[in-house]
Design an enzyme around this catalytic site. Structure first.
Site, PDB file in Angstrom:
ATOM      1  N   SER A  22      31.814  30.114  22.646  1.00  0.00           N
ATOM      2  CA  SER A  22      31.367  31.272  23.415  1.00  0.00           C
ATOM      3  C   SER A  22      32.540  32.241  23.509  1.00  0.00           C
ATOM      4  O   SER A  22      33.695  31.847  23.324  1.00  0.00           O
ATOM      5  CB  SER A  22      30.876  30.854  24.808  1.00  0.00           C
ATOM      6  OG  SER A  22      31.849  30.095  25.496  1.00  0.00           O
ATOM      7  N   GLU A  24      34.376  35.741  25.575  1.00  0.00           N
ATOM      8  CA  GLU A  24      34.450  36.611  26.745  1.00  0.00           C
ATOM      9  C   GLU A  24      34.904  38.003  26.334  1.00  0.00           C
ATOM     10  O   GLU A  24      35.860  38.158  25.581  1.00  0.00           O
ATOM     11  CB  GLU A  24      35.427  36.042  27.782  1.00  0.00           C
ATOM     12  CG  GLU A  24      35.566  36.933  29.020  1.00  0.00           C
ATOM     13  CD  GLU A  24      36.583  36.413  30.000  1.00  0.00           C
ATOM     14  OE1 GLU A  24      36.287  35.389  30.645  1.00  0.00           O
ATOM     15  OE2 GLU A  24      37.667  37.029  30.116  1.00  0.00           O
ATOM     16  N   THR A  55      33.185  40.391  31.776  1.00  0.00           N
ATOM     17  CA  THR A  55      33.907  40.244  33.033  1.00  0.00           C
ATOM     18  C   THR A  55      33.524  41.317  34.042  1.00  0.00           C
ATOM     19  O   THR A  55      32.877  42.319  33.727  1.00  0.00           O
ATOM     20  CB  THR A  55      35.427  40.274  32.809  1.00  0.00           C
ATOM     21  OG1 THR A  55      35.787  41.553  32.259  1.00  0.00           O
ATOM     22  CG2 THR A  55      35.856  39.175  31.853  1.00  0.00           C
ATOM     23  N   ALA A  58      38.202  43.586  39.401  1.00  0.00           N
ATOM     24  CA  ALA A  58      38.626  43.249  40.760  1.00  0.00           C
ATOM     25  C   ALA A  58      37.887  44.108  41.781  1.00  0.00           C
ATOM     26  O   ALA A  58      37.792  45.332  41.635  1.00  0.00           O
ATOM     27  CB  ALA A  58      40.133  43.454  40.898  1.00  0.00           C
ATOM     28  N   ARG A 114      34.810  33.478  42.809  1.00  0.00           N
ATOM     29  CA  ARG A 114      35.217  34.082  44.075  1.00  0.00           C
ATOM     30  C   ARG A 114      35.806  35.460  43.833  1.00  0.00           C
ATOM     31  O   ARG A 114      35.501  36.423  44.525  1.00  0.00           O
ATOM     32  CB  ARG A 114      36.248  33.196  44.786  1.00  0.00           C
ATOM     33  CG  ARG A 114      36.564  33.684  46.198  1.00  0.00           C
ATOM     34  CD  ARG A 114      37.907  33.178  46.686  1.00  0.00           C
ATOM     35  NE  ARG A 114      39.027  33.826  46.007  1.00  0.00           N
ATOM     36  CZ  ARG A 114      40.304  33.598  46.291  1.00  0.00           C
ATOM     37  NH1 ARG A 114      40.604  32.687  47.213  1.00  0.00           N
ATOM     38  NH2 ARG A 114      41.270  34.227  45.651  1.00  0.00           N
ATOM     39  N   ASP A 116      39.590  37.713  42.583  1.00  0.00           N
ATOM     40  CA  ASP A 116      40.964  37.854  43.067  1.00  0.00           C
ATOM     41  C   ASP A 116      40.988  38.661  44.361  1.00  0.00           C
ATOM     42  O   ASP A 116      40.116  39.496  44.608  1.00  0.00           O
ATOM     43  CB  ASP A 116      41.827  38.562  42.022  1.00  0.00           C
ATOM     44  CG  ASP A 116      41.993  37.739  40.751  1.00  0.00           C
ATOM     45  OD1 ASP A 116      41.964  36.496  40.856  1.00  0.00           O
ATOM     46  OD2 ASP A 116      42.127  38.343  39.667  1.00  0.00           O
ATOM     47  N   PHE A 227      50.320  38.156  32.103  1.00  0.00           N
ATOM     48  CA  PHE A 227      48.978  38.087  32.677  1.00  0.00           C
ATOM     49  C   PHE A 227      48.627  36.658  33.110  1.00  0.00           C
ATOM     50  O   PHE A 227      48.185  36.426  34.241  1.00  0.00           O
ATOM     51  CB  PHE A 227      47.966  38.597  31.643  1.00  0.00           C
ATOM     52  CG  PHE A 227      46.537  38.438  32.047  1.00  0.00           C
ATOM     53  CD1 PHE A 227      45.981  39.260  33.010  1.00  0.00           C
ATOM     54  CD2 PHE A 227      45.744  37.466  31.455  1.00  0.00           C
ATOM     55  CE1 PHE A 227      44.648  39.112  33.388  1.00  0.00           C
ATOM     56  CE2 PHE A 227      44.420  37.309  31.828  1.00  0.00           C
ATOM     57  CZ  PHE A 227      43.872  38.139  32.799  1.00  0.00           C
TER      58      PHE A 227
END
Length: 305
Positions: A22, A24, A55, A58, A114, A116, A227
């Site tokens: 898969s 991202e 994604t 933030a 959750r 960052d 990172f």
């Protein structure tokens, strides 16, 4: 001569089968980035990944761009998209509305996180007063609204940076599984022993969902190291040494990065791991090459052969 048995082999992984993969991606900010992303998607799509994830920035900063990218993948490709979703900076009502929107357009897989802290990694996390209080809470909320949505979650071979210890970190993973998560994707790691030791810990706690290793080819070593270390990943000295002196040599850096990542997945596969998640950084070249070395061929290439 046989290889040592690993936890992955004990789970029944079969040597020699085509690995499942898969990818991202992250939502683009500009038209140029949009074109680059779609060049990457079109290059990787023929490898027939199990799914591709997009994604979520933030604090929900990419909410609309994530939704737009997911919607376009659904409309223009045969890929199965998984939308990232976090708890940060939003009420339950806002999150529920996002989940409903995804379900309405056909999304049946969410990566529930959750997220960052709004102040960045290393700052204190505070949940929205009217929001989901944890990743397990978010998973339960998604499953309650739409039981047909599959939820993947995160896992940390070196434990989450905020966790008190490994036991507490695995308590968190177990809570996510109990809430309905059916897959965990790991944070990046570079030492395979970390993954296998983590797998032992997880299985000993009765957690039996797939723990999919997350692999990041290091396109730009210095940037990537900065990172991943912020997120708690250790970078071994031997890895840093392989990129030493290549700051101004991107072509050689690319060859080294492909070699390192291919070596890592080959060793994992040799010990029975048959599923991999690639953090592509919206680039196709290294991931395509590594997939090829794993024996994964595009349909057109299979026909030509």
């Amino acid at each position: 001569m046989t290889d040592l048995t690993t936890p992955a082999q004990a789970e029944g992984h079969l040597a020699g089968k085509r690995p499942a993969i898969s990818f991202e991606f992250f939502p683009p900010k500009t038209e140029d980035m949009e074109r680059n992303l779609w060049d990457t998607i079109n290059r990787l799509a023929p490898l027939e990944p199990n799914f591709v994830s997009v994604t979520y920035g933030a604090g929900g900063s990419t909410r609309e761009r994530t939704h737009s990218t997911i919607s376009r993948i659904l409309k223009e490709t045969a890929l199965l998209p998984a939308a990232h979703l976090t708890c940060v900076g939003a009420s339950r009502g806002e999150i529920d509305e996002i989940v409903d929107r995804y379900h309405e357009v056909g999304v049946r897989h969410i990566v529930g996180l959750r997220g960052d802290p709004p102040g960045g990694i290393g700052t204190a996390y505070a949940a929205h007063p009217d929001g989901y209080q944890s990743s397990a809470d978010l998973v339960a909320g998604i499953k309650k609204r739409h039981a047909d949505i599959e939820v993947s979650v995160s896992a940390y071979p070196e434990k989450h940076p905020e966790a008190r210890d490994f036991d507490a970190d695995i308590d968190t993973l177990k809570a996510k599984v109990d809430a309905g998560a059916t897959r965990a994707i790991t944070q990046v790691f570079f030492d395979n022993d970390l993954y296998f030791r983590y797998l032992d810990r997880v299985r000993s706690r009765g957690i039996n969902i797939p723990i999919v290793p997350g692999i990041m080819p290091m396109h730009n070593f210095k940037q990537a190291r900065a990172f991943v270390t912020r997120a708690g990943t250790s970078v071994p000295d031997w890895l840093a040494e392989k990129f030493d002196g290549l700051d101004d040599d991107p072509d050689t850096r690319k060859l080294v990065a492909a070699t390192v990542a291919a070596g890592q997945v080959h060793k994992l596969a040799k010990h029975g791991v048959d599923t991999f998640h690639f953090y592509t950084m919206n680039r196709a070249d290294l991931v395509f090459a590594i997939s090829h070395l794993l024996g994964i061929r595009a349909k057109s290439a299979q026909k030509a052969a």
